[in-house]
Design an enzyme around this catalytic site. Structure first.
Site: not given
Ligand code: PLP
Length: 407
Positions: A204, A365
């Site tokens: 982020q 999430c």
């Molecule tokens: C803080 C953070 N970490 C990890 C992720 C996971 O990213 P990705 O789905 O691109 O692997 C996200 C996705 O929203 C996130 O916001």
């Protein structure tokens, strides 16, 4: 417009921003989930497939060489952007989730019963679950840095958690659910004083803050391309050379080997040791272009403009009776997580979508954060440098309308 953002010119770079959704001009406020893609990146993808699509690293023919050169140039762009000392410390991944799993897998041989690892209460599930799996495998204990009502980390409590048993700390730079910018300098310094390594989830932060991995002295820093104007399916793991040399490979296969016999296989050097199989070649090249694009605007300009949008939207939203904003840290990226008293976030999201406005609703999430606030989820509006105050006005009107309909 202040801060030298030429908003008309920038918006013209993003074809999707001129489309309509449900008969209304698209207002895209779901940037924390995925960012939109500028023409420079779209064209890089088209040029690759039209001009030099080939497998890299092992071809003698010209096309393969061109593709290899472009891919390795992108790695250099990424190295320079994050100020890594060496290109070998830049591992292409499929995204943040992949990068975290790669490191967690590597630490299986580093941890034993009695060891401790530290996570924060503000994490995305992808910076929680891989470590829980690691703890199950190794018998190490997971400790959690608590959060406060304003959505910040209690770093005094963090310092109390640190001990000579702590082997690894993993925290995000910016919370996806609340926008809190964490004091990662302090987190890293204090961990290192106890001899623990630190992984920072920069997913982020990457679209808003230019991280300097050497100045931070961070051990691992992970990002996703699709949150920083690049395509989906590509990301970056920065790791200090000494760590990447020490950790075992994550996956076996082509590209990551030196010699293979049925008796024994030896592995390639960095970065290839962690890049088994044919990578997302086009994605890597396009991510390099996305980073060039962001740097051409400038991260200070982006941050200042987005802060203006955040302040404007926060003020407008708080004028609506019953609105509660979650995450009120002083250091925040342009994310507003909120609810309206008595109304389910999903219902607000559904109604304002009918008016062309894209926001995210749910737990983002980050269920532990929702549990902390004792809510099922929030409405999350997240802004980017290509958004405008006029779009915020449309969003505020839409939220007011939804409130009337749902009350
Ligand atoms: C803080 C953070 N970490 C990890 C992720 C996971 O990213 P990705 O789905 O691109 O692997 C996200 C996705 O929203 C996130 O916001």
């Amino acid at each position: 417009m202040s801060h030298q953002i030429d908003i008309e010119k920038i918006r013209a770079d993003f074809p999707i921003l001129s489309r309509k959704v449900n008969g209304h001009p698209l207002v895209y406020f779901d940037n924390a989930a995925t960012s939109q893609t500028p023409k420079a990146v779209i064209y890089a993808i088209v040029e690759y497939y039209e001009g030099y699509n080939a497998n890299i690293h092992r071809g003698v023919h010209s096309l393969s060489q061109e593709a290899t050169d472009a891919y390795e140039e992108a790695r250099e762009t990424i190295r320079a952007h994050f100020n890594a000392e060496k290109k070998e410390e830049i591992i292409f991944t499929s995204g943040t989730t992949h990068g975290i799993n790669l490191v967690a897998n590597g630490f299986a041989s580093e941890l034993k019963v009695g060891d401790e690892v530290i996570v924060s209460a503000l994490e995305h599930h992808s910076n929680i679950v891989p470590w829980q799996m690691l703890c199950e495998k190794t018998g190490a204990t997971l400790k959690v840095i608590p959060m406060t009502e304003s959505g910040e980390l209690n770093l005094d409590a963090y310092e109390e958690l640190l001990s000579e048993h702590t082997k690894l700390v993993f925290v995000n730079h910016v919370s996806n659910a609340l926008g809190t910018v964490n004091d990662i300098e302090r987190i890293i310094t204090k961990a290192h004083q106890k001899g623990a390594a630190v992984l920072i989830d920069g997913a982020q932060a990457a679209p808003h803050i230019k991280a300097d991995v050497q100045a931070l002295d961070v051990d691992f820093y992970v990002v996703s391309g699709h949150k920083m104007c690049g395509p989906t399916g590509v990301g970056v793991l920065y790791g200090k050379e000494e760590w990447l040399t020490k950790l075992p490979p994550y996956q076996g296969g082509g590209e990551m080997i030196d010699q293979v016999t049925f008796e024994k296989t030896t592995y390639a050097g960095l970065p290839h040791k962690f890049e088994a199989g044919t990578p997302n070649i086009c994605g890597g090249i396009a991510l390099g272009k996305a980073i060039d694009y962001l740097n051409a605007i400038g991260f200070e300009t982006i941050a200042a403009y987005e802060h203006e949008l955040l302040t404007y939207a926060t003020e407008q939203l708080l004028e609506i009776e019953g609105v509660k904003i979650y995450g009120t840290s002083k250091e925040k990226t342009a994310v507003i997580s909120f609810n309206i008293e008595g109304i389910h976030p999903y219902d607000i999201g559904t109604i304002i979508d009918k008016l062309g406005i894209a926001v995210r609703t749910g737990h983002h999430c980050a269920q532990p954060i929702m549990d902390y606030y004792k809510i099922p989820g929030t409405v999350r509006a997240s802004f980017s440098f290509y958004n405008t105050k006029e779009e915020i006005d449309a969003f505020i009107q839409a939220v007011k309308r939804a409130k009337v309909m749902l009350s």
